[in-house]
Design an enzyme around this catalytic site. Structure first.
Site, PDB file in Angstrom:
ATOM      1  N   LEU A  94     -33.033 -42.108   4.712  1.00  0.00           N
ATOM      2  CA  LEU A  94     -33.203 -41.121   5.782  1.00  0.00           C
ATOM      3  C   LEU A  94     -34.457 -40.269   5.587  1.00  0.00           C
ATOM      4  O   LEU A  94     -35.221 -40.045   6.536  1.00  0.00           O
ATOM      5  CB  LEU A  94     -31.955 -40.228   5.865  1.00  0.00           C
ATOM      6  CG  LEU A  94     -31.985 -39.149   6.948  1.00  0.00           C
ATOM      7  CD1 LEU A  94     -32.156 -39.769   8.338  1.00  0.00           C
ATOM      8  CD2 LEU A  94     -30.720 -38.302   6.905  1.00  0.00           C
ATOM      9  N   ALA A  95     -34.717 -39.801   4.353  1.00  0.00           N
ATOM     10  CA  ALA A  95     -35.870 -38.915   4.130  1.00  0.00           C
ATOM     11  C   ALA A  95     -37.178 -39.643   4.442  1.00  0.00           C
ATOM     12  O   ALA A  95     -38.068 -39.094   5.106  1.00  0.00           O
ATOM     13  CB  ALA A  95     -35.868 -38.411   2.684  1.00  0.00           C
ATOM     14  N   SER A 142     -28.801 -44.726  -0.021  1.00  0.00           N
ATOM     15  CA  SER A 142     -27.515 -44.006  -0.067  1.00  0.00           C
ATOM     16  C   SER A 142     -27.181 -43.372   1.280  1.00  0.00           C
ATOM     17  O   SER A 142     -26.013 -43.210   1.624  1.00  0.00           O
ATOM     18  CB  SER A 142     -27.555 -42.878  -1.097  1.00  0.00           C
ATOM     19  OG  SER A 142     -27.863 -43.366  -2.351  1.00  0.00           O
ATOM     20  N   GLU A 196     -15.346 -28.471   5.441  1.00  0.00           N
ATOM     21  CA  GLU A 196     -15.205 -29.146   4.155  1.00  0.00           C
ATOM     22  C   GLU A 196     -15.076 -28.106   3.068  1.00  0.00           C
ATOM     23  O   GLU A 196     -15.374 -26.926   3.285  1.00  0.00           O
ATOM     24  CB  GLU A 196     -16.422 -30.057   3.887  1.00  0.00           C
ATOM     25  CG  GLU A 196     -16.295 -31.408   4.562  1.00  0.00           C
ATOM     26  CD  GLU A 196     -17.503 -32.302   4.370  1.00  0.00           C
ATOM     27  OE1 GLU A 196     -18.399 -31.970   3.574  1.00  0.00           O
ATOM     28  OE2 GLU A 196     -17.556 -33.340   5.047  1.00  0.00           O
ATOM     29  N   HIS A 205     -18.870 -37.240  -8.112  1.00  0.00           N
ATOM     30  CA  HIS A 205     -17.850 -37.115  -7.065  1.00  0.00           C
ATOM     31  C   HIS A 205     -16.520 -37.453  -7.702  1.00  0.00           C
ATOM     32  O   HIS A 205     -16.393 -38.457  -8.393  1.00  0.00           O
ATOM     33  CB  HIS A 205     -18.153 -38.076  -5.908  1.00  0.00           C
ATOM     34  CG  HIS A 205     -17.434 -37.712  -4.651  1.00  0.00           C
ATOM     35  ND1 HIS A 205     -16.073 -37.841  -4.518  1.00  0.00           N
ATOM     36  CD2 HIS A 205     -17.880 -37.198  -3.475  1.00  0.00           C
ATOM     37  CE1 HIS A 205     -15.719 -37.425  -3.301  1.00  0.00           C
ATOM     38  NE2 HIS A 205     -16.804 -37.034  -2.651  1.00  0.00           N
ATOM     39  N   ARG A 209     -15.983 -29.502  -6.685  1.00  0.00           N
ATOM     40  CA  ARG A 209     -16.071 -30.904  -7.064  1.00  0.00           C
ATOM     41  C   ARG A 209     -16.104 -31.135  -8.573  1.00  0.00           C
ATOM     42  O   ARG A 209     -15.471 -32.054  -9.086  1.00  0.00           O
ATOM     43  CB  ARG A 209     -17.376 -31.465  -6.493  1.00  0.00           C
ATOM     44  CG  ARG A 209     -17.150 -32.565  -5.531  1.00  0.00           C
ATOM     45  CD  ARG A 209     -18.432 -32.984  -4.896  1.00  0.00           C
ATOM     46  NE  ARG A 209     -18.123 -33.145  -3.486  1.00  0.00           N
ATOM     47  CZ  ARG A 209     -18.950 -33.653  -2.591  1.00  0.00           C
ATOM     48  NH1 ARG A 209     -20.155 -34.025  -2.953  1.00  0.00           N
ATOM     49  NH2 ARG A 209     -18.591 -33.780  -1.357  1.00  0.00           N
ATOM     50  N   HIS A 246     -22.751 -39.289  -8.122  1.00  0.00           N
ATOM     51  CA  HIS A 246     -22.841 -39.266  -6.657  1.00  0.00           C
ATOM     52  C   HIS A 246     -24.171 -38.705  -6.176  1.00  0.00           C
ATOM     53  O   HIS A 246     -24.749 -39.204  -5.213  1.00  0.00           O
ATOM     54  CB  HIS A 246     -21.687 -38.412  -6.139  1.00  0.00           C
ATOM     55  CG  HIS A 246     -21.562 -38.371  -4.655  1.00  0.00           C
ATOM     56  ND1 HIS A 246     -21.393 -39.501  -3.884  1.00  0.00           N
ATOM     57  CD2 HIS A 246     -21.544 -37.322  -3.783  1.00  0.00           C
ATOM     58  CE1 HIS A 246     -21.296 -39.156  -2.613  1.00  0.00           C
ATOM     59  NE2 HIS A 246     -21.395 -37.843  -2.515  1.00  0.00           N
ATOM     60  N   ARG A 256     -24.433 -29.147  -5.575  1.00  0.00           N
ATOM     61  CA  ARG A 256     -24.717 -29.238  -4.141  1.00  0.00           C
ATOM     62  C   ARG A 256     -23.456 -28.988  -3.311  1.00  0.00           C
ATOM     63  O   ARG A 256     -22.389 -29.518  -3.596  1.00  0.00           O
ATOM     64  CB  ARG A 256     -25.251 -30.632  -3.813  1.00  0.00           C
ATOM     65  CG  ARG A 256     -25.533 -30.874  -2.349  1.00  0.00           C
ATOM     66  CD  ARG A 256     -26.044 -32.281  -2.137  1.00  0.00           C
ATOM     67  NE  ARG A 256     -25.083 -33.257  -2.584  1.00  0.00           N
ATOM     68  CZ  ARG A 256     -24.133 -33.790  -1.824  1.00  0.00           C
ATOM     69  NH1 ARG A 256     -24.022 -33.446  -0.550  1.00  0.00           N
ATOM     70  NH2 ARG A 256     -23.296 -34.677  -2.301  1.00  0.00           N
TER      71      ARG A 256
END
Ligand code: SIN
Length: 533
Positions: free
Chosen positions: A24-25, A51, A123, A242, A288, A347, A382
């Site tokens: 995506l980046a 990813s 979330e 994760h 997490r 993750h 994160r």
């Protein structure tokens, strides 16, 4: 395949802007630069090996009623455990809604309510409903599909597939391009791609670990490329595990999205005990790192750990979480009627190549965005669904920065720094890669201590002498730098947990900076200390 013969180098390509990485980046940077000509170099076939396409959560943005970028910032600061760069993070939360608009204009079908308003979900650790999704757990896939479709309609973007970047080339310290090897890194010959601006968008480090939710191409290569070019790196010790990857012996391990726990799924051991109740008031929705350590402890004690969705999701599973459902069924588990075996998995890497607000690294001619970069927005941990957001926000800033450069500046095609004699990865390297992944899992994983980290640094240093493959050497360098950074931080904070220093230490409540020994060019901020490794 590797045949043991030495490689030859061919100079054939010259570009204005070269983007290494097709997630995506990288794609977002290319689209934002259009109509400026751009080449995207990908290690796998375009659209694979990223990813981003596997992201099951969505994208966080303060677009819901009553929400604000400042509330989003506050949650990001808390999750980051005291070391988030507040100015940069505020920039990200403010830019979020504009980037959602961009994604909609590229055709991303975010879920909407009956009035056509974006649907927002909640979330863990978000104080508001602010996660936009696509059809339950398929946001990453849908976003990437729309992006790839848009790239295909954008004539200024050229995509070159299956080239693994091995080394950045430089003249007088300025990056002038990259040497890359075709055939997924196995071809005998390498190609020198020259460019005026090079953008690293290579993703994370998951494949340095035995259990990861990331594709094999996420092996830390971009961090190594930058380190070898003299870039300052930041926060390398902060790795997010994760808690809930599906433990069915698959590599990479399929993710069981946190949204399942958000919908009431519980964690039990093989005796049926709900072990999170005794560990944290929020039980399964604890941060997490806490859930990951609890599962790690159950597994280490031989009690097993399972996600039980039978009561709360049951027959709705296939429709609500189609990606997780398909992975479970492929592993012989019907999640509507059976508990799902779980293991923590690497993750996300909060650390990476240090960049400023415009994605500039400390090396002239080199930018970085997406997971490979360390912008400071994630701190030590994160916040869920901030990663796709970070990718698009900083890809945009990188593109705007590059677009401002003088178009008449010549493209340098020289190289004065190339290490000779490196070869394609061969069959002997599979053993070294397996050793790296075991060392990182055993000694640089969910729970760390000085003894294990020292052993990891020693073993990884020894392995560096055993390979002549550039790709494997790059993996070893990054693994060693992460272990060194983890050894240096003698406290526990966010994703970094030291059993020998289990508390946070206020004196160490700052980011960490590091460079490869002998390669430091300039410090990110005058007052910051950069360790050499
Ligand atoms: C998840 O869906 O649990 C992962 C989302 C994220 O890592 O941001």
């Amino acid at each position: 395949m590797a045949d043991g013969s030495s490689s030859t180098l061919t100079t054939t390509q010259q570009d204005t802007t070269l983007i290494i990485g097709g997630g995506l980046a990288g794609i977002f940077t290319a689209l934002k630069l259009a109509p400026h000509p751009v080449t995207i170099l990908t290690a796998a076939p375009f659209g694979e090996g990223a990813s981003s396409a596997w992201a099951q959560g969505g994208m966080a943005a303060a677009v819901g009623e009553g929400d604000t970028p400042e509330k989003h910032l506050a949650d990001t600061l808390v999750a980051g455990a005291g070391i988030v760069d507040e100015t940069i993070a505020h920039m990200m939360t403010r830019d979020a809604s504009a980037r959602i608009e961009d994604l909609l204009s590229y055709g991303v079908p975010f879920d909407r309510d009956l009035e056509g308003k974006l649907l927002t979900g909640r979330e863990a650790a978000h104080s508001e409903r602010r996660i936009v999704h696509v059809n339950g757990d398929t946001a990453g896939k849908a976003i990437m599909a729309a992006m790839i479709e848009t790239v295909r309609k954008t004539p200024s973007i050229r995509v070159i597939e299956n080239f693994v970047a091995e080394q950045l080339t430089q003249v007088d310290g300025r990056v002038t391009g990259v040497i890359a090897r075709g055939g997924h890194g196995t071809a005998a010959n390498t190609v020198h791609f020259s460019a005026r601006s090079v953008v690293l968008a290579t993703g994370g480090i998951g494949h340095l670990y035995q259990v990861t939710t990331n594709p094999p191409e996420a092996n830390g290569n971009g961090v190594a490329l930058a380190a070898r070019a003299g870039a300052v790196l930041a926060d390398l010790e902060f790795v997010q595990f994760h808690p809930t990857a599906v433990d069915i012996g698959r590599d990479p391990a399929p993710l069981a999205t946190e949204a399942l726990r958000g919908e009431g799924a519980i964690l039990i051991n093989s005796a049926g005990e709900r072990f999170m109740l005794a560990i944290h008031p929020d039980a399964e929705l604890a941060p997490r790192d806490i859930v990951a350590r609890a599962i790690h402890a159950e597994l280490a004690a031989g009690r097993g750990a399972f996600l039980d969705c039978r009561e709360t999701i049951g027959a709705r599973f296939a429709e609500r979480f189609p990606t997780v459902y398909a992975s479970c069924i492929a592993g012989g588990i019907d999640p509507a009627t059976m508990p799902i075996p779980m293991a923590p998995a690497e993750h996300y890497h909060m650390g990476g190549v240090f960049t400023d607000a415009n994605g500039r690294t400390t090396v002239p001619g080199l930018w970085a965005c997406g997971e490979v970069a360390s912008t400071g927005v994630h701190g030590a941990n994160r916040l869920a669904s901030n990663s796709l957001l970070e990718a698009v926000v900083f890809a945009t800033r990188v593109a705007e920065d590059i677009a401002r450069l003088d178009p008449n500046e010549p493209i340098l095609i020289g190289q004065d720094n190339v290490a000779g004699g490196l070869m394609p990865a061969g069959p002997q390297d599979a053993e070294i890669i397996a050793a790296i992944r075991k060392i990182m899992a055993d000694d640089v994983g969910v729970v760390r201590d000085a003894e294990g980290l020292t052993r990891a640094v020693d073993q990884l240093t020894q392995l560096e002498r055993k390979t002549r493959s550039a790709m494997v050497l790059n993996m070893l360098i990054v693994a060693r730098l992460i272990a060194t950074a983890a050894l240096n931080r003698t406290e526990s904070r966010g994703g970094h947990y030291r059993r020998d220093f289990p508390e946070a230490d206020s004196v160490q409540a700052h980011r960490s900076f590091m460079a490869l020994a002998g390669n430091l060019q300039r410090q990110p901020q005058a007052e910051k200390k950069v360790a050499l490794a």
